[in-house]
Scaffold this active site. Sequence first.
Site, PDB file in Angstrom:
ATOM      1  N   TRP A 120     -29.315  66.126 -40.202  1.00  0.00           N
ATOM      2  CA  TRP A 120     -29.831  64.923 -40.858  1.00  0.00           C
ATOM      3  C   TRP A 120     -30.606  65.459 -42.062  1.00  0.00           C
ATOM      4  CZ3 TRP A 120     -34.516  62.647 -42.267  1.00  0.00           C
ATOM      5  CH2 TRP A 120     -34.455  61.276 -42.568  1.00  0.00           C
ATOM      6  N   ASN A 157     -34.064  72.982 -36.712  1.00  0.00           N
ATOM      7  CA  ASN A 157     -34.396  71.564 -36.659  1.00  0.00           C
ATOM      8  C   ASN A 157     -35.871  71.451 -37.007  1.00  0.00           C
ATOM      9  OD1 ASN A 157     -34.927  68.893 -35.942  1.00  0.00           O
ATOM     10  ND2 ASN A 157     -35.148  69.397 -33.774  1.00  0.00           N
ATOM     11  N   GLY A 158     -36.192  70.638 -38.018  1.00  0.00           N
ATOM     12  CA  GLY A 158     -37.597  70.482 -38.392  1.00  0.00           C
ATOM     13  C   GLY A 158     -37.757  70.596 -39.889  1.00  0.00           C
ATOM     14  N   GLU A 183     -37.887  42.483 -33.944  1.00  0.00           N
ATOM     15  CA  GLU A 183     -36.929  43.425 -33.394  1.00  0.00           C
ATOM     16  C   GLU A 183     -35.487  42.979 -33.692  1.00  0.00           C
ATOM     17  OE1 GLU A 183     -36.852  46.256 -32.593  1.00  0.00           O
ATOM     18  OE2 GLU A 183     -35.100  46.552 -31.322  1.00  0.00           O
ATOM     19  N   LYS A 243     -32.809  45.245 -35.713  1.00  0.00           N
ATOM     20  CA  LYS A 243     -31.530  45.598 -35.078  1.00  0.00           C
ATOM     21  C   LYS A 243     -30.381  45.263 -36.009  1.00  0.00           C
ATOM     22  CE  LYS A 243     -32.194  47.488 -32.733  1.00  0.00           C
ATOM     23  NZ  LYS A 243     -33.179  48.297 -32.182  1.00  0.00           N
ATOM     24  N   GLU A 298     -30.285  47.507 -39.348  1.00  0.00           N
ATOM     25  CA  GLU A 298     -29.990  48.935 -39.237  1.00  0.00           C
ATOM     26  C   GLU A 298     -28.525  49.227 -38.937  1.00  0.00           C
ATOM     27  OE1 GLU A 298     -32.021  49.649 -34.852  1.00  0.00           O
ATOM     28  OE2 GLU A 298     -31.765  51.370 -36.148  1.00  0.00           O
ATOM     29  N   HIS A 305     -45.171  29.520 -47.597  1.00  0.00           N
ATOM     30  CA  HIS A 305     -46.156  30.169 -48.469  1.00  0.00           C
ATOM     31  C   HIS A 305     -45.489  31.160 -49.420  1.00  0.00           C
ATOM     32  CE1 HIS A 305     -49.373  28.182 -46.376  1.00  0.00           C
ATOM     33  NE2 HIS A 305     -48.741  28.470 -45.249  1.00  0.00           N
ATOM     34  N   LYS A 323     -31.540  59.353 -34.529  1.00  0.00           N
ATOM     35  CA  LYS A 323     -32.182  58.781 -33.349  1.00  0.00           C
ATOM     36  C   LYS A 323     -33.625  59.247 -33.199  1.00  0.00           C
ATOM     37  CE  LYS A 323     -32.036  56.578 -29.413  1.00  0.00           C
ATOM     38  NZ  LYS A 323     -32.080  55.107 -29.547  1.00  0.00           N
TER      39      LYS A 323
END
Length: 608
Positions: free
Chosen positions: A75, A100-101, A481, A485, A488, A504, A603
């Site tokens: 990623w 990773n990181g 939520e 959902k 995304e 408003h 994830k």
Amino acid sequence: MCGIVGYVGPKDCSEVLVSALRKLEYRGYDSAGIAVFEDGNIRIAKEKGRLDDLVAKMQTEGTPKGHIGVGHTRWATHGVPSAKNSHPHAGGEKVTLVHNGIIENYKELKEQLEAQGRSFVSETDTEVVAQLLDSNYEGDPIEAIAKTLSQVEGSFALGILFADREGELYAVRRESPLIVGVGEDETFIASDVPAIIKYTSQYYLLEHDEVAVLSENGVKFCTLEGEKIEKELKVADWDQEAAEKGGYEHYMLKEIHEQPTAVKTTITPRISNGLPNLEECSITPEKLSEIKQIYVVACGTAMHAGMVGKYVIEKLARVPVHVDIASEFRYREPLINKDDLVIIISQSGETADSLAAMRLAKQMGANTLAIVNAKGSSIAREADMLIYTHAGPEIAVASTKAYMVQISVMYLLGFELAHAKGRIDDETCRRLTSVLSGVPAVIEETIERVDAQCNEGANKLLEAESLLYIGRGLDYALSMEGSLKLKEISYIHSESYAAGELKHGTISLITDGMPVIAVATQNALYDKTVSNIKEVKARGAMVILVCDDDAQVGEDVADFVIRVPRIEEILMPMVAAVPLQLLAYYTSVHRGNDVDKPRNLAKSVTVE
Ligand code: M6R
């Protein structure tokens, strides 16, 4: 963010690495690669795109053959997704690694290495560690790792091959998660348990700055000073089937269907004699009765679970609850007192901002309670009190069952807190707990009832450029939520709004045919929400209404009505969540998107 794996054993290493990476693709999927010792040399294969693109490339160009190697699914953080930026990275002649990181001081280190005459082929921070390690390596891997770790800042899990150590695989981590799996005559490293569950359920959790050395003789652990460490072997209670699709087209759909079991497994052990009992998690009624104020800190879906918790706890226990986005909380100097409870909610237990927020709360003297799904994760290990949710592995990037179990725990906590504070009597607490116990069956009934209807309803959203979710009170909390959902996985812009707030400003966005999804399950607010629906309808909106069986819906109110079974009002979000999940799911399917791996996402968000 990124998944790493490693293998030492008699099997075909490339095959094992690819199969393990498949289970980690949820952590990132913009490129993949492996490095395997083949006839004494390290052979690297890597490719931009999904794991399948790497597999296709290896089918044409040849697959590395050997028994020791590392793999990575990326990623992107530093540098665009491309073959050259994908891992593994060679640091020169001596070292090849996966990471990773994030290496925070990579720029300074890169400048230093360049000044020494080294040049870089990628834009990544990872290549900087690889080159640094390569320059530090003089024949003693542990010494070189220790020296390198004293120079790098940030979070990382590394799987390392030293070119002159053909029989060995080294692993080390700081902040980013890493496990070491142990099978018969074989050992593994992985960012997460599902990667290796097909081969073994036994694993060690690598702690910060511990080094694992894997070889055909098994695994040894030591400190950066080279001192041997004895570690406790753990057994994963997630089986292979739980980590597979099990006949469903997508993990997301499978996970939606797993919600009844997930909720049941999460709440049943926490109910005794008809009342919530969280003593096993070190949460006693005495402790609860002393709480003056609660902060819920989390990200994304987990934060939305906190929003439901806020309404429930404030209504029943009359304790103020502040819900914070972890990335805001950690930098805004929050006003926490020693007797405050800070609840961190996280599926992965590794979300960087949530972990940092929890550490900050601890430093400030607050009591921390973690609600976490992934066993042994950093947040789970560092919290003062811990409630595990038992959703099993959640693979789809879009969270569904994790959300459902998180809110089920918020209900249990709310009921017990209200009871401990004397705000509800025994009878009410028993009644609410009993309704909660019955929720899994209602979720099951709801899935069956609304599935086809949501599939049909999704067709009405396909062409939309933008849409709104509206609701009041708990329905508003749930709308947040629902909106996340949808956006995304469908890539349609969507916002959730408190229905009463529309006029408003936001109502100016309503144009002819714009979809508005209204949630109206709360009796006292129902007429008010209907008035807001009429206001948007009068301006051309196409309204999909999610309401319960008892709602009196006038003909002119909605274009499409999805009814769910009615249960005790305060628990309605657990039922009404189902059509929102399915609407998002089918919209994504009909738009031809990759439901389980939506673009740009991962994830487990282990970077800030
Ligand atoms: O692992 P966590 O629960 O801490 O993750 C937090 C968010 O990244 C996560 O809930 C995210 O918003 C979901 N994937 C959305 O479906």
